[in-house]
Design an enzyme around this catalytic site. Structure first.
Site, PDB file in Angstrom:
ATOM      1  N   ARG A 171       0.829  -1.208   0.000  1.00 15.09           N
ATOM      2  CA  ARG A 171       0.000   0.000   0.000  1.00 15.09           C
ATOM      3  C   ARG A 171       0.866   1.262   0.000  1.00 15.09           C
ATOM      4  O   ARG A 171       0.529   2.256  -0.660  1.00 15.09           O
ATOM      5  CB  ARG A 171      -0.950  -0.017   1.205  1.00 15.09           C
TER       6      ARG A 171
ATOM      7  N   PHE B 295     -12.420  -5.803  -3.999  1.00 12.81           N
ATOM      8  CA  PHE B 295     -12.263  -6.600  -2.773  1.00 12.81           C
ATOM      9  C   PHE B 295     -11.653  -5.693  -1.701  1.00 12.81           C
ATOM     10  O   PHE B 295     -10.670  -6.036  -1.046  1.00 12.81           O
ATOM     11  CB  PHE B 295     -11.379  -7.822  -3.008  1.00 12.81           C
TER      12      PHE B 295
ATOM     13  N   ASP C 213     -16.832  -4.107  -2.372  1.00 15.61           N
ATOM     14  CA  ASP C 213     -16.697  -5.358  -1.622  1.00 15.61           C
ATOM     15  C   ASP C 213     -18.077  -5.973  -1.441  1.00 15.61           C
ATOM     16  O   ASP C 213     -19.082  -5.249  -1.344  1.00 15.61           O
ATOM     17  CB  ASP C 213     -16.052  -5.105  -0.259  1.00 15.61           C
TER      18      ASP C 213
ATOM     19  N   ASP D  73      -7.301  -7.156  -4.742  1.00  9.61           N
ATOM     20  CA  ASP D  73      -6.722  -7.949  -3.654  1.00  9.61           C
ATOM     21  C   ASP D  73      -7.761  -8.960  -3.179  1.00  9.61           C
ATOM     22  O   ASP D  73      -8.353  -8.816  -2.100  1.00  9.61           O
ATOM     23  CB  ASP D  73      -6.299  -7.014  -2.513  1.00  9.61           C
TER      24      ASP D  73
ATOM     25  N   CYS E 191      -3.173 -14.281  -2.562  1.00  5.96           N
ATOM     26  CA  CYS E 191      -2.660 -14.782  -1.290  1.00  5.96           C
ATOM     27  C   CYS E 191      -2.801 -16.302  -1.201  1.00  5.96           C
ATOM     28  O   CYS E 191      -2.665 -16.876  -0.115  1.00  5.96           O
ATOM     29  CB  CYS E 191      -3.379 -14.116  -0.117  1.00  5.96           C
TER      30      CYS E 191
END
Length: 388
Positions: A207, A223, A245, A292, A332
């Site tokens: 970030r 997201f 989101d 993300d 991730c």
């Protein structure tokens, strides 16, 4: 302590610094051990590998923790915690929000510990660490005098160790939302009900790296969860930021934090499925898009389906970018290797008919250090792409 005898076949990996022993590498009858029992680890060649713990019901049957004859005492855990926090304080001087312990990388396999000011959140994923929760908590309280210690033991991976899913306050009392400082912002963390342990601290450095790209830009944050990417973009000079989101509660928190930081005039948030949003987004609508998503591949068998999902999302995001725009895209999923992640992005660019240049290949924040000998400790992929 009993002795866990391991086969010489795993010696090379252990010598390089890997910390796991798999069940097919154990010479001793596993049924002689209780789940979570602390043991001395020695190979059939007689080499002493140190102290660890064992779970006869897990694929990862043994995990090394310390030198030979290490006892899981409060003093031992205090020393490990002291070293881990001192390392973070070098990385982020003056900060009080960071990942304080990252499992094997800090010599405490099965333990994740996050600091949010005076509130500390631990997550224990193995039977061996679950059995010493009281010692870890006592060491933590003695060193740092926290206002609260929360156990967020509600992660699905605990099932692999036959551990229950639960949330507990181990020490102190907790307020509904803990105000913490990060990125020069004040955000409010729900340490009991927030995703993972409350915030996604692993994206912290990524970030910060975003700042140089967003001055004067129109930004889309997909997201977005609690909106930290969005808030950093607005703080850094973006003219308009939209966060999307599927969780209404996450969007509500993002809106509240935008207002608390005086960024509500440039930050807007909406509740919608991200794929549905992208399907109706006109082409070339944004200068910067951040994506993300949660882990699509939770198991190795789920990887083919996950790759299709990642490819389609990235293709649609590339189409929504203006020519020369920036796509910050992440995964991730630990089962998705970095080379496969890049190959997926090549396919997405090809399907979108766009030329893609890699500006930065990034990973998890510095307070999530990866052991070089354990690729399992490096899971986050983050690519900064120029899309033409």
């Amino acid at each position: 302590m009993q002795t866990l005898v391991v086969k010489t076949s795993c010696e090379r990996r252990l010598m390089q610094g890997h910390r796991w022993v798999f069940s097919n590498e154990v010479q001793s009858p596993l049924k002689m051990f209780a789940p979570g029992e602390w043991v001395q680890v020695v190979s059939t060649s007689g080499r002493r590998w140190g102290t660890g713990y064992v779970n006869p019901h897990s694929l990862i049957a043994g995990r090394l923790v310390g030198p030979w004859n290490t006892e899981p005492t409060v003093a031992f855990f205090a020393e490990r915690l002291r070293e881990a926090v001192a390392f973070r304080e070098k990385l982020y001087p003056g900060e009080r929000t960071y990942r304080a312990v990252y499992g094997e990388s800090d010599g405490l396999p099965g333990l994740v510990l996050d600091r949010y000011g005076s509130a500390w959140v631990m997550q224990i994923t193995t039977a061996g660490m679950a059995g010493v929760t009281a010692q870890v908590c006592e060491a933590l309280v003695g060193l740092f005098d926290p206002s609260v210690v929360v156990a967020r033991n509600d992660v699905a991976s605990r099932a692999l160790e036959s551990l229950p899913l639960e949330k507990q306050i181990l020490y102190g009392t907790v307020q509904d939302f803990v105000p913490v400082a990060v990125h020069g912002l004040t955000v409010h963390v729900d340490v009991m009900e927030g995703q993972k342990t409350g915030l996604f601290l692993d994206q912290r450095d990524n970030r910060e790296a975003l700042r140089r790209f967003v001055v004067g830009a129109e930004v889309l944050d997909l997201f977005c969860y609690q909106g930290l990417w969005s808030l950093v973009a607005a703080q850094a000079g973006a003219v308009r930021v939209l966060g999307v989101d599927a969780s209404r509660e996450a969007v509500r928190r993002a809106e509240a934090d935008a207002q608390a930081n005086g960024l509500e005039d440039r930050c807007a948030f909406q509740t919608e499925d991200v794929l549905d949003f992208l399907k109706r987004t006109p082409r070339e609508s944004y200068d910067v898009i951040i994506m993300d998503p949660p882990a699509f591949a939770k198991t190795k068998s789920g990887l083919p389906k996950a790759l299709k999902g990642y490819t389609d999302l990235n293709r649609r995001a590339m189409l929504a970018l203006r020519r020369g725009g920036l796509l910050v895209t992440c995964s991730c999923s630990s089962h998705l290797r970095e080379d496969a992640f890049r190959e997926m992005l090549v396919r997405a660019g090809q399907a979108a008919g766009r030329s893609v240049r890699l500006l930065e290949a990034r990973g998890q924040a510095l307070d999530h250090p990866a052991l070089l000998a354990m690729p399992e400790t490096r899971y986050l992929k983050c690519a900064f792409l120029e899309v033409r």
